[in-house]
Design a protein around this motif. Structure first.
Motif, PDB file in Angstrom:
ATOM      1  N   GLY A   1      -8.858  54.296   7.714  1.00 50.89           N
ATOM      2  CA  GLY A   1      -8.087  53.856   8.871  1.00 50.89           C
ATOM      3  C   GLY A   1      -7.045  55.104   9.476  1.00 50.89           C
ATOM      4  O   GLY A   1      -6.858  55.437  10.455  1.00 50.89           O
ATOM      5  N   SER A   2      -6.685  55.578   8.198  1.00 45.91           N
ATOM      6  CA  SER A   2      -5.595  57.046   8.614  1.00 45.91           C
ATOM      7  C   SER A   2      -6.374  58.144   9.326  1.00 45.91           C
ATOM      8  O   SER A   2      -5.932  58.631  10.353  1.00 45.91           O
ATOM      9  CB  SER A   2      -5.164  57.483   7.426  1.00 45.91           C
ATOM     10  N   VAL A   3      -7.625  58.417   8.953  1.00 51.15           N
ATOM     11  CA  VAL A   3      -8.445  59.479   9.747  1.00 51.15           C
ATOM     12  C   VAL A   3      -8.719  58.972  11.114  1.00 51.15           C
ATOM     13  O   VAL A   3      -8.359  59.696  12.099  1.00 51.15           O
ATOM     14  CB  VAL A   3      -9.561  60.037   8.990  1.00 51.15           C
ATOM     15  N   ALA A   4      -9.184  57.752  11.223  1.00 49.53           N
ATOM     16  CA  ALA A   4      -9.650  57.373  12.608  1.00 49.53           C
ATOM     17  C   ALA A   4      -8.525  57.333  13.563  1.00 49.53           C
ATOM     18  O   ALA A   4      -8.573  57.885  14.441  1.00 49.53           O
ATOM     19  CB  ALA A   4     -10.277  56.047  12.638  1.00 49.53           C
ATOM     20  N   TYR A   5      -7.483  56.605  13.112  1.00 46.53           N
ATOM     21  CA  TYR A   5      -6.113  56.608  13.928  1.00 46.53           C
ATOM     22  C   TYR A   5      -5.489  57.988  14.189  1.00 46.53           C
ATOM     23  O   TYR A   5      -4.609  58.269  15.036  1.00 46.53           O
ATOM     24  CB  TYR A   5      -5.378  55.481  13.483  1.00 46.53           C
ATOM     25  N   GLY A   6      -5.730  58.952  13.255  1.00 45.22           N
ATOM     26  CA  GLY A   6      -4.966  60.225  13.234  1.00 45.22           C
ATOM     27  C   GLY A   6      -5.838  60.966  14.397  1.00 45.22           C
ATOM     28  O   GLY A   6      -5.137  61.834  14.958  1.00 45.22           O
ATOM     29  N   LEU A   7      -6.903  60.617  14.524  1.00 47.98           N
ATOM     30  CA  LEU A   7      -7.761  61.475  15.399  1.00 47.98           C
ATOM     31  C   LEU A   7      -7.486  61.109  16.701  1.00 47.98           C
ATOM     32  O   LEU A   7      -7.519  61.695  17.753  1.00 47.98           O
ATOM     33  CB  LEU A   7      -9.271  61.662  15.118  1.00 47.98           C
ATOM     34  N   ARG A   8      -7.211  59.722  16.859  1.00 46.75           N
ATOM     35  CA  ARG A   8      -7.084  59.116  18.137  1.00 46.75           C
ATOM     36  C   ARG A   8      -5.754  58.115  18.211  1.00 46.75           C
ATOM     37  O   ARG A   8      -6.266  57.061  17.674  1.00 46.75           O
ATOM     38  CB  ARG A   8      -8.229  58.530  18.816  1.00 46.75           C
ATOM     39  N   HIS A   9      -4.838  58.506  18.570  1.00 49.59           N
ATOM     40  CA  HIS A   9      -3.518  57.486  18.538  1.00 49.59           C
ATOM     41  C   HIS A   9      -3.601  56.436  19.474  1.00 49.59           C
ATOM     42  O   HIS A   9      -4.135  56.570  20.573  1.00 49.59           O
ATOM     43  CB  HIS A   9      -2.360  58.159  18.794  1.00 49.59           C
ATOM     44  N   PRO A  10      -3.663  55.176  18.917  1.00 54.24           N
ATOM     45  CA  PRO A  10      -3.629  54.057  19.829  1.00 54.24           C
ATOM     46  C   PRO A  10      -2.496  54.281  20.967  1.00 54.24           C
ATOM     47  O   PRO A  10      -1.261  54.597  20.533  1.00 54.24           O
ATOM     48  CB  PRO A  10      -3.504  53.078  19.094  1.00 54.24           C
ATOM     49  N   PRO A  11      -2.445  53.711  22.079  1.00 52.52           N
ATOM     50  CA  PRO A  11      -1.416  53.855  23.205  1.00 52.52           C
ATOM     51  C   PRO A  11      -0.317  52.869  22.664  1.00 52.52           C
ATOM     52  O   PRO A  11      -0.671  51.886  22.032  1.00 52.52           O
ATOM     53  CB  PRO A  11      -1.751  53.656  24.411  1.00 52.52           C
TER      54      PRO A  11
ATOM     55  N   PHE B   1       4.282  57.374  16.261  1.00 52.24           N
ATOM     56  CA  PHE B   1       3.088  56.961  15.347  1.00 52.24           C
ATOM     57  C   PHE B   1       2.860  57.600  14.256  1.00 52.24           C
ATOM     58  O   PHE B   1       2.923  58.747  14.170  1.00 52.24           O
ATOM     59  CB  PHE B   1       1.933  57.001  16.383  1.00 52.24           C
ATOM     60  N   ASN B   2       2.304  56.831  13.268  1.00 52.61           N
ATOM     61  CA  ASN B   2       2.310  57.348  11.888  1.00 52.61           C
ATOM     62  C   ASN B   2       0.891  56.796  11.536  1.00 52.61           C
ATOM     63  O   ASN B   2       0.695  55.338  11.296  1.00 52.61           O
ATOM     64  CB  ASN B   2       3.320  56.934  10.969  1.00 52.61           C
ATOM     65  N   PRO B   3      -0.158  57.274  11.363  1.00 55.57           N
ATOM     66  CA  PRO B   3      -1.649  56.744  10.967  1.00 55.57           C
ATOM     67  C   PRO B   3      -1.952  56.166   9.801  1.00 55.57           C
ATOM     68  O   PRO B   3      -2.184  54.918   9.397  1.00 55.57           O
ATOM     69  CB  PRO B   3      -2.476  57.844  11.482  1.00 55.57           C
TER      70      PRO B   3
END
Length: 486
Positions: free
Chosen positions: A409-419, A429-431
């Motif tokens: 989850g950290s890698v996925a959301y770190g690459l693309r932050h949710p709006p 935002f902190n993944p």
């Protein structure tokens, strides 16, 4: 009987009786009594003469009368049923043409060692001393049922071969022995029956060969032996039956070979046994039945245990030798159904010696075996608990799952932050903490409520939430199970 009616051989025996003098007709010590049917009148004695001697033979003042005879051919049946004989009877190396009948007789010492007989009828006999049948050979049944022997019964290297006999070839049921049943090297083709026998000493069947294929080789139900039952190096072809036996010492089957394919090789159910030894043996061929027995020390090597065992309600204090749980568990898997009790017994034996890791492994195996008895939805839930935390016995596994999902989850959301839902009010935002918000159902870092992922990131969020709930539920279930067990 008058001495004038006797043959020279019988007269010699008659004269020797009064003083207890031994009479030996053998020409050589290595003569085979099996050939006694060819012996001539010079060494032939009628059984009726022996009966007359024992019941009313001559006496000599200051001497102990006794019948001591070796190397004779005894013709006719020796009829001593209901008789009372006060003299020792020693008929060694003799050949009997007919079966001696000692039913309900009361005798002193009896010695038929090294003799050849077509059988022996002596049930309900009482012997005030010892009964020796050492190295005797019988061609028919040996009936000692209900016998009472104040000393020992010796059957060392005795052979019993009764091919035309339907019942047991050796009957010792309900016999009472004041000392030992000493029968190392016994050879019996047919059933040996010891049902209800009481032996004040040891039952020694070391090196015995008991041959009754497709039947019961040794029938010893409710046997009571005050010391040990030794069957080391024995070879048993057929069923070995000890149901209800009471043996405070050892039932020692070390290096024994038990063979009864397709049937029960050893049944020691409902027994009370001090120590049961099954070690250094080939694998038992047939079923091993130890149901409802109480054993203080169970000495069983894993490689001895057959494919099929019955262990329900077996209780034991110690299980030796100490083996890893992985080597003991297959024995519990070989029964006909799931029996929680046998897993608890093995767990208790490991805990008793402080091997908690092995105890936990047994409990884990118990849950996995139980899972196979559940409906499909129960099995699915069990698989989830097993994979997540090993049913509570592998708690660190949950941490591994959590770290793995957190990394994804950290890698996925770190690459693309949710709006953010409200850009003006949203925190930075902190993944990592956003993924933790999704994974941990009861903890909030304020990230999940402030951001809304889109596309497949949203589905990833759903997966993390579901996995978080599954992890939390399985952890709680596992911990609860472990705590309640402690």
């Amino acid at each position: 009987m008058e001495i004038n009616d006797l043959t020279p051989a019988e007269a010699r025996v008659w004269r020797a009786f009064a003083t207890g003098t031994a009479v030996d007709f053998r020409a050589a010590d290595d003569e085979d009594p099996a050939e006694g049917g060819t012996w001539g009148p010079e060494r032939t004695v009628r059984a009726s003469v022996l009966r007359a001697l024992l019941l009313d033979g001559p006496r000599a003042d200051g001497e102990v009368a006794a019948l001591s005879l070796a190397g004779a051919r005894v013709t006719g049946p020796l009829e001593l049923a209901y008789a009372t004989v006060d003299h020792p009877v020693r008929l060694r190396h003799c050949h009997f043409d007919d079966v001696p009948r000692l039913y309900a007789a009361r005798l002193r010492e009896v010695n038929l060692s090294e003799s050849v007989l077509p059988g022996l009828i002596s049930h309900a006999v009482r012997v005030d001393g010892v009964l020796r049948l050492t190295r005797a050979r019988f061609g028919g049944m040996v009936r000692l049922g209900g016998a009472e022997i104040t000393g020992s019964l010796y059957l060392e290297s005795t052979e019993i071969h009764a091919p035309d006999t339907e019942g047991p070839v050796l009957q010792l049921n309900q016999a009472v022995l004041g000392a030992d049943l000493w029968a190392p090297g016994l050879r019996a083709r047919g059933t040996v029956r010891l049902d209800g026998a009481r032996v004040a000493g040891t039952v020694n069947l070391t090196d015995a060969v008991l041959d009754r294929p497709d039947g019961t080789a040794l029938q010893a139900e409710t046997l009571a032996a005050e010391a040990d039952v030794l069957m080391r190096h024995a070879e048993v072809r057929g069923r070995l039956e000890f149901r209800g036996a009471r043996i405070p010492g050892r039932l020692d089957l070390s290096q024994a070979r038990l063979v009864n394919p397709g049937g029960t090789a050893l049944r020691a159910s409902s027994c009370v046994i001090g120590e049961l030894w099954l070690r250094q043996c080939p694998t038992v061929e047939g079923t091993l039945n130890l149901r409802r027995s109480q054993v203080e020390v169970l000495f069983v090597e894993p490689e001895v245990v057959p494919h099929w065992v019955q262990l329900n309600d077996l209780t034991y204090t110690s299980l030796v030798p100490h083996e890893p749980a992985e080597r003991r568990l297959p024995m519990l898997e070989r029964g006909d159904s799931y029996l929680p009790f046998i897993y608890e017994q093995l767990t208790a034996s490991y805990r008793r010696i402080g091997d908690d890791d092995a105890a936990r492994l047994v409990q884990l195996a118990k849950q996995r075996r139980h899972r196979r008895t559940l409906p499909w939805y129960g099995r699915v839930w069990g698989l989830l608990q097993d994979a997540a935390v090993g049913y509570g016995f592998r708690p660190l596994r949950a941490g591994g799952w959590l770290l793995s999902l957190l990394a994804v989850g950290s890698v996925a959301y770190g690459l693309r932050h949710p709006p953010p839902l409200k850009p003006a009010e949203s925190p930075d935002f902190n993944p990592v903490f956003y993924t933790l918000d999704l994974l941990l159902p009861v903890i909030s870092f304020g990230q999940e409520s402030a951001f809304a992922p889109e596309g497949w990131y949203q589905y990833l969020g759903y997966v993390l939430i579901v996995m978080g709930w599954i992890l939390a539920t399985t952890v709680v279930a596992g911990v609860t199970r472990t705590v309640s067990r402690q």
